[in-house]
Design an enzyme around this catalytic site. Structure first.
Site, PDB file in Angstrom:
ATOM      1  N   CYS A  94       2.188  -6.469   1.463  1.00 37.04           N
ATOM      2  CA  CYS A  94       1.276  -5.810   2.404  1.00 37.04           C
ATOM      3  C   CYS A  94       0.430  -6.851   3.141  1.00 37.04           C
ATOM      4  O   CYS A  94      -0.288  -7.642   2.512  1.00 37.04           O
ATOM      5  CB  CYS A  94       0.379  -4.866   1.614  1.00 37.04           C
ATOM      6  SG  CYS A  94      -0.809  -3.982   2.601  1.00 37.04           S
TER       7      CYS A  94
ATOM      8  N   GLU B  84       4.535   6.846   7.780  1.00 33.31           N
ATOM      9  CA  GLU B  84       4.331   7.581   6.516  1.00 33.31           C
ATOM     10  C   GLU B  84       4.682   9.060   6.717  1.00 33.31           C
ATOM     11  O   GLU B  84       5.126   9.727   5.794  1.00 33.31           O
ATOM     12  CB  GLU B  84       2.885   7.430   6.027  1.00 33.31           C
ATOM     13  CG  GLU B  84       2.549   6.033   5.517  1.00 33.31           C
ATOM     14  CD  GLU B  84       3.008   5.758   4.077  1.00 33.31           C
ATOM     15  OE1 GLU B  84       3.070   6.697   3.274  1.00 33.31           O
ATOM     16  OE2 GLU B  84       3.303   4.589   3.765  1.00 33.31           O
TER      17      GLU B  84
ATOM     18  N   SER C  72       0.837  -1.195   0.000  1.00 36.60           N
ATOM     19  CA  SER C  72       0.000   0.000   0.000  1.00 36.60           C
ATOM     20  C   SER C  72       0.881   1.257   0.000  1.00 36.60           C
ATOM     21  O   SER C  72       0.510   2.263  -0.588  1.00 36.60           O
ATOM     22  CB  SER C  72      -0.889  -0.007   1.243  1.00 36.60           C
ATOM     23  OG  SER C  72      -0.089  -0.123   2.397  1.00 36.60           O
TER      24      SER C  72
ATOM     25  N   CYS D  33       3.266  -6.124   9.680  1.00 39.45           N
ATOM     26  CA  CYS D  33       2.970  -4.980   8.809  1.00 39.45           C
ATOM     27  C   CYS D  33       4.295  -4.479   8.252  1.00 39.45           C
ATOM     28  O   CYS D  33       5.283  -4.375   8.984  1.00 39.45           O
ATOM     29  CB  CYS D  33       2.289  -3.866   9.608  1.00 39.45           C
ATOM     30  SG  CYS D  33       2.076  -2.355   8.647  1.00 39.45           S
TER      31      CYS D  33
HETATM   32  N1  DGL Z   1       1.616  -2.108   4.402  1.00 36.13           N
HETATM   33  C1  DGL Z   1       0.460  -2.477   5.134  1.00 36.13           C
HETATM   34  C2  DGL Z   1       0.611  -3.785   5.852  1.00 36.13           C
HETATM   35  O1  DGL Z   1       1.612  -4.427   5.779  1.00 36.13           O
HETATM   36  C3  DGL Z   1       0.054  -1.479   6.142  1.00 36.13           C
HETATM   37  C4  DGL Z   1      -0.021  -0.093   5.664  1.00 36.13           C
HETATM   38  C5  DGL Z   1      -1.381   0.398   5.429  1.00 36.13           C
HETATM   39  O2  DGL Z   1      -2.187   0.466   6.369  1.00 36.13           O
HETATM   40  O3  DGL Z   1      -1.589   0.750   4.289  1.00 36.13           O
HETATM   41  O4  DGL Z   1      -0.300  -4.194   6.523  1.00 36.13           O
END
Ligand code: DGL
Length: 285
Positions: free
Chosen positions: A69, A166, A7, A200
């Site tokens: 992700c 972020e 994401s 995550c």
């Molecule tokens: N990259 C997403 C994950 O590994 C989390 C980031 C998001 O909430 O977009 O869960």
């Protein structure tokens, strides 16, 4: 190419491990930064956004896509694998990060098959930290039950960690406050988990702060290395798929938002200059 999807730019933590362990392959990384964070979005939005991203990676020539992700892996992978690929892309493959992570949590070999692999004899307590959506999906519990039914699992949502990353707020008193807020329910229990999975892609960027708060007896598991070693094992089991992947050692970066912003964040994370292109995703009909 191997497509690597996240994401946001946090998935570069997984890409870095893949390139370190499997440097021979060509990679195309896509961050859907325009719609990140995914973690608090609905099932439909996460599914559609992930599918559009996967289709873009296929159109660019990826034969294999890794959903780095966790949110996309828990919300979209099953439908993509079971419905979309057989109907529309039978020659392509999409893999997620939950299964390899659960194998590692349970101490099982890569590619453990329920029914064929004896259940993990491991007993005890392990924990997963993730976005709200990942935790609400209960995917980690469902997978762990199949592979290691006697392991007990704590799942903890860390809703503000991704926005902190972020925003570039990786350390400092404000960040520590939010780290404590999500870690305390896990660490204040009578029994500490033996292993704590950072479920995550963004969370490894908060690792220095997390390490300060988590007692050394708890093993912290970061996904990049796990995904890389499990992918190497998958390649060995799927030589036909492996043979389709380019071996120039190249890497391209794409984002759905500002490429300069992505490149600046990515350079800090990877420690090397990178160029990113902005792309537009199209609805999949
Ligand atoms: N990259 C997403 C994950 O590994 C989390 C980031 C998001 O909430 O977009 O869960």
């Amino acid at each position: 190419m191997i497509g690597v999807f996240d994401s946001g730019f946090g998935g570069l933590t997984v890409l870095a491990s893949l390139r370190e362990s499997l440097p021979q392959y060509d990679y195309l990384f896509l961050a859907d930064s325009a719609r990140a964070p995914y973690g608090a979005r609905s099932f439909d939005v996460i599914y559609e956004s992930t599918l559009e991203s996967v289709e873009w990676l296929f159109d660019e020539g990826c034969t294999l896509v890794i959903l780095a992700c966790n949110t996309a892996s828990t919300r979209a992978l099953r439908n993509i694998q079971q419905i979309h690929l057989p109907a529309r892309r039978p020659d392509r493959r999409v893999l997620g990060v939950v299964r390899p992570s659960v194998e590692a949590l349970a101490g099982l070999p890569p590619g453990a098959v329920p029914g064929e692999t004896p259940p993990s004899p491991a007993t005890g307590l392990v924990a997963v930290l993730g976005t709200e959506s990942t935790i609400a999906s209960d995917s980690y519990r469902i997978e762990l039950r199949k592979l290691a039914p006697s392991l007990e699992l704590i799942q903890q949502a860390c809703p503000l960690w991704v926005p902190l990353v972020e925003a570039g707020e990786l350390d400092g008193p404000g960040t520590e406050w939010f780290l404590k807020r999500s870690l305390n329910p896990v660490l204040a229990r009578q029994r500490l988990p033996q292993r704590l999975l950072l479920g995550c892609t963004h969370f490894p960027l908060l690792l220095p702060g997390i390490r300060r708060l988590v007692p050394p007896s708890v093993e912290i598991i970061v996904q990049g290395g796990i995904v890389a070693s499990r992918l190497a094992a998958w390649m060995a089991r799927h030589p036909d798929q492996e043979a389709r992947i380019g071996r120039g050692g190249h890497c391209r970066f794409a984002t759905t938002d500002d490429p300069a912003w992505f490149a600046a964040r990515g350079e800090r994370l990877l420690g090397q200059p990178l160029q990113a292109e902005r792309i537009r995703l199209r609805p999949v009909r």
